[in-house]
Design a protein around this motif. Structure first.
Motif, mmCIF file in Angstrom:
data_model
loop_
_atom_site.group_PDB
_atom_site.id
_atom_site.type_symbol
_atom_site.label_atom_id
_atom_site.label_comp_id
_atom_site.label_asym_id
_atom_site.label_seq_id
_atom_site.Cartn_x
_atom_site.Cartn_y
_atom_site.Cartn_z
ATOM 1 N N PHE A 177 -9.147 -29.164 40.231
ATOM 2 C CA PHE A 177 -10.484 -29.758 40.241
ATOM 3 C C PHE A 177 -10.708 -30.510 41.544
ATOM 4 O O PHE A 177 -11.757 -30.376 42.181
ATOM 5 C CB PHE A 177 -10.647 -30.700 39.047
ATOM 6 C CG PHE A 177 -12.003 -31.357 38.971
ATOM 7 C CD1 PHE A 177 -13.017 -30.789 38.227
ATOM 8 C CD2 PHE A 177 -12.248 -32.550 39.641
ATOM 9 C CE1 PHE A 177 -14.277 -31.394 38.165
ATOM 10 C CE2 PHE A 177 -13.488 -33.156 39.592
ATOM 11 C CZ PHE A 177 -14.507 -32.573 38.848
ATOM 12 N N GLY A 182 -13.747 -28.181 41.392
ATOM 13 C CA GLY A 182 -14.720 -29.246 41.187
ATOM 14 C C GLY A 182 -15.306 -29.744 42.488
ATOM 15 O O GLY A 182 -16.526 -29.903 42.603
ATOM 16 N N SER A 183 -14.454 -29.983 43.455
ATOM 17 C CA SER A 183 -14.901 -30.599 44.705
ATOM 18 C C SER A 183 -15.901 -29.732 45.448
ATOM 19 O O SER A 183 -16.823 -30.255 46.090
ATOM 20 C CB SER A 183 -13.699 -30.895 45.600
ATOM 21 O OG SER A 183 -12.984 -29.708 45.915
ATOM 22 N N ARG A 185 -18.216 -28.116 44.249
ATOM 23 C CA ARG A 185 -19.540 -28.330 43.631
ATOM 24 C C ARG A 185 -19.940 -29.798 43.688
ATOM 25 O O ARG A 185 -20.876 -30.224 43.020
ATOM 26 C CB ARG A 185 -19.537 -27.866 42.180
ATOM 27 C CG ARG A 185 -19.731 -26.366 42.002
ATOM 28 C CD ARG A 185 -18.429 -25.663 41.762
ATOM 29 N NE ARG A 185 -18.595 -24.220 41.621
ATOM 30 C CZ ARG A 185 -17.586 -23.384 41.415
ATOM 31 N NH1 ARG A 185 -16.342 -23.842 41.311
ATOM 32 N NH2 ARG A 185 -17.798 -22.085 41.323
ATOM 33 N N GLY A 187 -18.049 -32.306 42.675
ATOM 34 C CA GLY A 187 -17.427 -33.068 41.604
ATOM 35 C C GLY A 187 -16.421 -34.071 42.138
ATOM 36 O O GLY A 187 -15.666 -33.770 43.071
ATOM 37 N N ASN A 188 -16.416 -35.259 41.544
ATOM 38 C CA ASN A 188 -15.528 -36.328 41.985
ATOM 39 C C ASN A 188 -15.040 -37.093 40.765
ATOM 40 O O ASN A 188 -15.839 -37.717 40.064
ATOM 41 C CB ASN A 188 -16.285 -37.268 42.935
ATOM 42 C CG ASN A 188 -15.399 -38.330 43.549
ATOM 43 O OD1 ASN A 188 -14.655 -39.019 42.864
ATOM 44 N ND2 ASN A 188 -15.495 -38.485 44.854
ATOM 45 N N ALA A 216 -16.176 -38.531 35.729
ATOM 46 C CA ALA A 216 -16.366 -37.562 36.808
ATOM 47 C C ALA A 216 -17.841 -37.497 37.169
ATOM 48 O O ALA A 216 -18.702 -37.386 36.292
ATOM 49 C CB ALA A 216 -15.871 -36.183 36.382
ATOM 50 N N TYR A 218 -21.069 -35.757 39.425
ATOM 51 C CA TYR A 218 -21.576 -34.550 40.084
ATOM 52 C C TYR A 218 -22.905 -34.895 40.754
ATOM 53 O O TYR A 218 -23.643 -35.759 40.258
ATOM 54 C CB TYR A 218 -21.784 -33.422 39.069
ATOM 55 C CG TYR A 218 -20.510 -33.041 38.336
ATOM 56 C CD1 TYR A 218 -19.691 -32.013 38.807
ATOM 57 C CD2 TYR A 218 -20.115 -33.739 37.205
ATOM 58 C CE1 TYR A 218 -18.514 -31.691 38.155
ATOM 59 C CE2 TYR A 218 -18.931 -33.426 36.550
ATOM 60 C CZ TYR A 218 -18.141 -32.399 37.024
ATOM 61 O OH TYR A 218 -16.966 -32.094 36.375
ATOM 62 N N PHE A 224 -23.068 -29.420 37.893
ATOM 63 C CA PHE A 224 -22.150 -29.348 36.756
ATOM 64 C C PHE A 224 -22.295 -28.009 36.042
ATOM 65 O O PHE A 224 -21.300 -27.348 35.713
ATOM 66 C CB PHE A 224 -22.454 -30.508 35.815
ATOM 67 C CG PHE A 224 -21.648 -30.526 34.547
ATOM 68 C CD1 PHE A 224 -20.293 -30.819 34.559
ATOM 69 C CD2 PHE A 224 -22.261 -30.262 33.322
ATOM 70 C CE1 PHE A 224 -19.552 -30.852 33.384
ATOM 71 C CE2 PHE A 224 -21.528 -30.290 32.144
ATOM 72 C CZ PHE A 224 -20.178 -30.582 32.172
ATOM 73 N N MET A 227 -20.747 -25.161 37.976
ATOM 74 C CA MET A 227 -19.297 -25.148 37.845
ATOM 75 C C MET A 227 -18.877 -24.508 36.529
ATOM 76 O O MET A 227 -18.001 -23.632 36.497
ATOM 77 C CB MET A 227 -18.748 -26.571 37.947
ATOM 78 C CG MET A 227 -17.220 -26.663 37.898
ATOM 79 S SD MET A 227 -16.614 -28.370 37.883
ATOM 80 C CE MET A 227 -17.011 -28.836 36.175
ATOM 81 N N TYR A 233 -13.870 -21.506 38.054
ATOM 82 C CA TYR A 233 -13.629 -22.686 37.238
ATOM 83 C C TYR A 233 -13.054 -22.296 35.887
ATOM 84 O O TYR A 233 -12.078 -22.892 35.422
ATOM 85 C CB TYR A 233 -14.912 -23.496 37.038
ATOM 86 C CG TYR A 233 -14.690 -24.652 36.079
ATOM 87 C CD1 TYR A 233 -14.056 -25.811 36.514
ATOM 88 C CD2 TYR A 233 -15.028 -24.551 34.734
ATOM 89 C CE1 TYR A 233 -13.786 -26.856 35.635
ATOM 90 C CE2 TYR A 233 -14.769 -25.589 33.852
ATOM 91 C CZ TYR A 233 -14.148 -26.733 34.309
ATOM 92 O OH TYR A 233 -13.870 -27.755 33.432
ATOM 93 N N ASN A 237 -9.850 -23.612 33.870
ATOM 94 C CA ASN A 237 -10.151 -24.358 32.652
ATOM 95 C C ASN A 237 -9.449 -23.750 31.442
ATOM 96 O O ASN A 237 -8.790 -24.455 30.669
ATOM 97 C CB ASN A 237 -11.667 -24.372 32.440
ATOM 98 C CG ASN A 237 -12.077 -25.069 31.152
ATOM 99 O OD1 ASN A 237 -11.557 -26.126 30.813
ATOM 100 N ND2 ASN A 237 -13.014 -24.464 30.441
#
Length: 269
Positions: A177, A182-183, A185, A187-188, A216, A218, A224, A227, A233, A237
């Motif tokens: 992620f 995640g990153s 898109r 995402g943090n 998290a 976005y 989100f 993703m 993803y 997942n």
């Protein structure tokens, strides 16, 4: 390791979010995170299920444990329900969090990954953190004009299967992620902590079992969604995250600008 408490609050009929936050700003309690609850993404299957799902939550607060919510703010005249859980947060996350968080909520527009129009893989249920038609069509009421207009922060509660392999599997998911799925898109995972205690409003509720909490962020609900509907993803997942968890839930929220909370004072851990 500093402790922080995640609070979910349902406000009384005569209490608005602005009035509650104005009142809170007059106290020593300075939340790290203040967020307006929007909707469930994944619902818990067993742990804390009754209290979490039977309450229309209004606010998510993440508060340093050394400056707890005032007892007066947990009284019936301000709120109708309260649930909380406390976690140890690594100092690498908490150090300078109040300085970093505003820049995360208001990033340089050029740093936000563009949304794509690629085909999205749809599922019948979001419980495996997959994209459904309903999530694809949902419009964020906190956004200025569409579901892609403002950041969202997802509160995750995590309970792992009681095996070393489960935690190792989730760590592989977390690494992927942060580095790619995640990153890219936007995402943090900006708050992550191990649970040290929990309490809720129901004496009969199972208070044990959650292992970790995470928040998290976005850039938008659209990021989100993108993703969740992507093949890269879902490959990670389904391989690493889903098998690791015996229960989980995700609550979508919209954070309140820290400048508007607490008169600009900083929370400290």
């Amino acid at each position: 390791m500093p402790l922080a408490t995640v609070h979910l609050l349902a406000l009384s009929q005569n209490t608005t979010i602005p009035s509650y936050l104005t009142s809170l700003a007059q106290t020593p309690c300075k939340p790290l995170v203040t967020s307006h609850v929007l909707r469930w993404i994944i619902t818990p299957t067993t742990l804390s299920k009754n209290v979490l799902l039977n309450t229309p939550w209004d606010l998510l607060l993440i508060v340093p444990a050394n400056t707890p919510l005032p007892a007066s703010h947990l009284s019936d005249n301000l709120i109708t329900a309260h649930w909380s859980i406390t976690a140890g947060i690594p100092r690498s996350i908490t150090d300078n969090f109040t300085q970093r968080n505003p820049s995360l909520l208001h990033p340089d527009p050029g740093s936000i990954p563009p949304l794509t129009t690629s085909a999205k893989k749809l599922a019948s249920s979001p419980q495996g953190l997959e994209l459904t038609p309903e999530l694809l069509d949902w419009k964020n009421p906190a956004a200025a004009d569409s579901s892609t207009a403002s950041p969202v922060s997802m509160l995750n509660l995590l309970a792992f299967h009681p095996t070393p392999e489960a935690r190792e599997s989730y760590m592989r998911y977390g690494k992927a992620f942060a580095e790619s799925i995640g990153s890219k898109r936007g995402g943090n995972a900006k708050v992550v902590g191990k649970v040290v205690g929990a309490q809720d409003a129901s004496a009969s509720e199972d208070k044990e079992g959650w292992d970790e909490v995470a928040l998290a962020q976005y850039p938008s609900f659209g990021h989100f969604v993108e993703m969740l509907g992507s093949e890269d993803y879902q490959a990670v997942n389904q391989r690493h995250r889903v098998p690791a968890l015996r229960d989980t839930c995700i609550l979508c929220t919209s954070e309140v600008d820290p400048v508007l909370v607490g008169g600009g004072e900083k929370a400290r851990l």
